[in-house]
Design a protein around this motif. Sequence first.
Motif, PDB file in Angstrom:
ATOM      1  N   TYR A 106       0.479   8.524   2.696  1.00 38.48           N
ATOM      2  CA  TYR A 106      -0.295   7.269   3.236  1.00 38.48           C
ATOM      3  C   TYR A 106      -1.214   7.837   4.405  1.00 38.48           C
ATOM      4  O   TYR A 106      -0.596   8.742   5.138  1.00 38.48           O
ATOM      5  CB  TYR A 106       0.807   6.334   3.643  1.00 38.48           C
ATOM      6  CG  TYR A 106      -0.086   4.868   4.011  1.00 38.48           C
ATOM      7  CD1 TYR A 106      -0.137   4.203   3.148  1.00 38.48           C
ATOM      8  CD2 TYR A 106      -0.306   4.651   5.506  1.00 38.48           C
ATOM      9  CE1 TYR A 106      -0.632   2.710   3.473  1.00 38.48           C
ATOM     10  CE2 TYR A 106      -0.997   3.243   5.845  1.00 38.48           C
ATOM     11  CZ  TYR A 106      -1.090   2.277   4.758  1.00 38.48           C
ATOM     12  OH  TYR A 106      -1.602   1.104   5.105  1.00 38.48           O
ATOM     13  N   HIS A 147      -5.870   3.586   8.245  1.00 39.85           N
ATOM     14  CA  HIS A 147      -7.180   3.176   8.144  1.00 39.85           C
ATOM     15  C   HIS A 147      -7.439   1.903   8.925  1.00 39.85           C
ATOM     16  O   HIS A 147      -6.540   1.037   9.260  1.00 39.85           O
ATOM     17  CB  HIS A 147      -7.824   3.207   6.596  1.00 39.85           C
ATOM     18  CG  HIS A 147      -6.762   2.004   5.915  1.00 39.85           C
ATOM     19  ND1 HIS A 147      -5.575   2.646   5.416  1.00 39.85           N
ATOM     20  CD2 HIS A 147      -6.929   0.857   5.423  1.00 39.85           C
ATOM     21  CE1 HIS A 147      -4.984   1.640   4.809  1.00 39.85           C
ATOM     22  NE2 HIS A 147      -5.688   0.675   4.615  1.00 39.85           N
ATOM     23  N   GLU A 195       0.764  -1.209  -0.060  1.00 38.25           N
ATOM     24  CA  GLU A 195       0.005  -0.040  -0.098  1.00 38.25           C
ATOM     25  C   GLU A 195       0.888   1.170   0.055  1.00 38.25           C
ATOM     26  O   GLU A 195       0.506   2.193  -0.583  1.00 38.25           O
ATOM     27  CB  GLU A 195      -0.773   0.112   1.246  1.00 38.25           C
ATOM     28  CG  GLU A 195      -2.122  -1.022   1.160  1.00 38.25           C
ATOM     29  CD  GLU A 195      -3.016  -0.857   2.397  1.00 38.25           C
ATOM     30  OE1 GLU A 195      -3.918  -1.541   2.205  1.00 38.25           O
ATOM     31  OE2 GLU A 195      -2.709  -0.091   3.298  1.00 38.25           O
ATOM     32  N   HIS A 254      -4.038  -0.366   9.811  1.00 37.07           N
ATOM     33  CA  HIS A 254      -3.076  -0.336   8.755  1.00 37.07           C
ATOM     34  C   HIS A 254      -2.652   1.306   9.108  1.00 37.07           C
ATOM     35  O   HIS A 254      -3.301   2.291   8.671  1.00 37.07           O
ATOM     36  CB  HIS A 254      -3.442  -0.217   7.362  1.00 37.07           C
ATOM     37  CG  HIS A 254      -3.471  -1.781   6.692  1.00 37.07           C
ATOM     38  ND1 HIS A 254      -3.993  -2.003   5.580  1.00 37.07           N
ATOM     39  CD2 HIS A 254      -2.989  -2.765   7.359  1.00 37.07           C
ATOM     40  CE1 HIS A 254      -3.603  -3.517   5.617  1.00 37.07           C
ATOM     41  NE2 HIS A 254      -2.984  -3.953   6.439  1.00 37.07           N
ATOM     42  N   GLU A 293      -9.450  -1.692   8.301  1.00 41.13           N
ATOM     43  CA  GLU A 293     -10.064  -2.579   7.587  1.00 41.13           C
ATOM     44  C   GLU A 293     -10.670  -3.714   8.142  1.00 41.13           C
ATOM     45  O   GLU A 293     -10.039  -4.339   9.188  1.00 41.13           O
ATOM     46  CB  GLU A 293      -9.081  -3.339   6.671  1.00 41.13           C
ATOM     47  CG  GLU A 293      -8.383  -2.345   5.723  1.00 41.13           C
ATOM     48  CD  GLU A 293      -7.254  -3.031   4.776  1.00 41.13           C
ATOM     49  OE1 GLU A 293      -7.159  -4.264   4.447  1.00 41.13           O
ATOM     50  OE2 GLU A 293      -6.568  -2.103   4.041  1.00 41.13           O
TER      51      GLU A 293
HETATM   52 ZN    ZN Z   1      -4.968  -1.257   3.997  1.00 37.98          ZN
END
Ligand code: ZN
Length: 356
Positions: free
Chosen positions: A318, A321, A208, A306, A323
């Motif tokens: 970045y 968040h 990511e 994350h 999930e």
């Molecule tokens: Zn993520």
Amino acid sequence: MPELRRDPILDRWVIIAENRGERPGAFVAGMSMALPPRDVAFSPLTDAIAPRPTDVCPFCPGNEHETPPATFVLHDEPGQTDVRGWRVRIVPNKYPALLAEEAALAEPPLGRAGSSEPALCVRAPAVGVHEVIVDTPRHIMTVGELSDSELTDSLAATRLRLQALRHQTDLAHALVFRNVGRAAGSTREHVHGQLMATRQVVSLVQAELTAAKQYFDERRQCVFCRVIEDELAHNERVVCESPAFIALCPYASRLPYETWILPKRHASHFEQIAVEDLADLTSLTRGTIAKIERLSQPPAYNLIFHSSPFDSLSIEHYHWHIEIIPRLTIPAGFEWGSGWTVNPVSPETAARVLRG
Ligand SMILES: [Zn+2]
Ligand SMILES: [Zn+2]
Ligand SMILES: [Zn+2]
């Protein structure tokens, strides 16, 4: 004891942790499998041992001696101890997949003693921190059963623990996650989270980070901020929002009802969250989790934070968040064989049902 091994083809790391199989009662129910030589079976992703009727719950008050001493405690009142008056306890995992440096370096390598290995076989000591976050002294089973103040306390404790760990120079990153329900890998009833801090950034977060950096370099914008902007404008996949946070089903949801929670304003590190935003995050998370928990009985989902690596205070590309992955389907041959998933519920339908 655990060690890290690098896959010579894909350059990804795995943790080989036979000690995780030594947990009493650690097994995958109903599944026959070849046992390792010491006649122990394992459940690789589960976070705790299967309770037997005679088990005491190590996370309940009065049983604090069943866990290693806490590394962080949130108390009712200052001056209380690890074993009295706690609201949140963070304790080392009794069967860790990662070890403190001295312990990891003291471990002999796995495999035949003295045997030489091919050059492509690269191993590293499994150095890191593996802890359990006991959210509440109450013996409840899901995040949805936590009260507002309990979830806020747990988030506050996690934030403070991460702030302390980021000063530990040998650690690069921490992954905080929860397995709720047996189908999601938990066999310990008492609700809890886990924290695994590592010297390398774990693969999915690294992927990511790399993709988000590329997007930022090309467009001078955080790709997560752009997603939030677009989703709010189209409103097809938004589940709910609060003043500071949004919950949405991502456009390319991997699994049915996959839901992400993100701060609306750009923020790269969860541990930098303002204390005054914790209540808002609590309320949006509880609202979202209540919807997710209604999807199956008993509820089963993973909740994963994350966040950015520890080597910076803030980065532009970045966006931290959460999930939430409901465990309604079992990844099978295609998923394991392809790295893709087949999702039988579109995120548009999922968001509509969750908004329901
Ligand atoms: Zn993520
Ligand atoms: Zn308990
Ligand atoms: Zn952003």
